[in-house]
Design an enzyme around this catalytic site. Sequence first.
Site, PDB file in Angstrom:
ATOM      1  N   SER A  81      39.334  46.755  43.107  1.00  0.00           N
ATOM      2  CA  SER A  81      39.917  47.769  42.234  1.00  0.00           C
ATOM      3  C   SER A  81      38.974  48.917  41.878  1.00  0.00           C
ATOM      4  O   SER A  81      39.423  49.970  41.450  1.00  0.00           O
ATOM      5  CB  SER A  81      40.416  47.118  40.935  1.00  0.00           C
ATOM      6  OG  SER A  81      39.326  46.687  40.139  1.00  0.00           O
ATOM      7  N   LYS A 116      36.474  48.404  34.709  1.00  0.00           N
ATOM      8  CA  LYS A 116      37.266  49.607  34.969  1.00  0.00           C
ATOM      9  C   LYS A 116      36.488  50.835  34.484  1.00  0.00           C
ATOM     10  O   LYS A 116      35.439  50.721  33.858  1.00  0.00           O
ATOM     11  CB  LYS A 116      38.623  49.556  34.231  1.00  0.00           C
ATOM     12  CG  LYS A 116      39.490  48.356  34.553  1.00  0.00           C
ATOM     13  CD  LYS A 116      40.034  48.365  35.973  1.00  0.00           C
ATOM     14  CE  LYS A 116      40.892  47.131  36.251  1.00  0.00           C
ATOM     15  NZ  LYS A 116      41.292  47.039  37.672  1.00  0.00           N
TER      16      LYS A 116
END
Length: 256
Positions: free
Chosen positions: A70, A141
């Site tokens: 990701s 993230k």
Amino acid sequence: MDTQAQHSERDRSPEPDAGSGEGSRFSRTRARIASALSWRRVLAGAVLATAALLLFSSYVVQPFLVPSRSMEPTLQVGDRVLVNKLAYRFGAEPQRGDVVVFDGTGSFVREDLDANPLAGLVRGAAASLGLAEPADTDFVKRVVGVGGDRVVCCDKQGRLAVNGTVVDEPYLYPGDTASRVPFDIVVSAGTLWMMGDHRSRSSDSRDRLGSPGGGMVPVERVTGRVDWLGWPPARVGPLTGTGAFGDVRAPGAAHG
């Protein structure tokens, strides 16, 4: 000349010392005790070293194993990053563009009340040393919006805007746009809007828009900032920052 007597004298061996058996046993016993003490010292040293590492990772720098794609190309599967847990400890808060590790319980994942606490403790200790994949509630993230920001996506070029300023994101995975899912949100105070760099492979704040909290992560859930790459050797070094959000205005100045 009595040659037989001479040979007898010549071949006579000294009489064994009466105490030699006891001395030998004492030496062997002492050696065993010394060996046992040595192993105990080694074991005690290993336990103390592990405890010191756990304390260090709990309060200063924690290794984190990257489990998914990701955050490509910034971070890759199997990378071990070092999370600076002091980055936000003394009044500082996450900034747009920071890559952070956070606990997604209550925002990205539902709290599991049936989890085994002992198994969680063992797994957490291994993850803290970078020896196992992080818990299912831990995520890495990039911060895209902070409290008060209006984040809108996307314009005709597939870019997002923060507080009215279009942001070019050089860290995105090649071929990705800012998002395939359009959105227009205002980040709640005390929370963060999180997105992965590999937008087409990242499950992030966009996927929780309809959930309680709207996919926004409370600041207090942030574990720390990813400041260094610790593995593989070819990429060891500080994580390069980004100036992508340098022109973004404060929320109150977005329209004037």
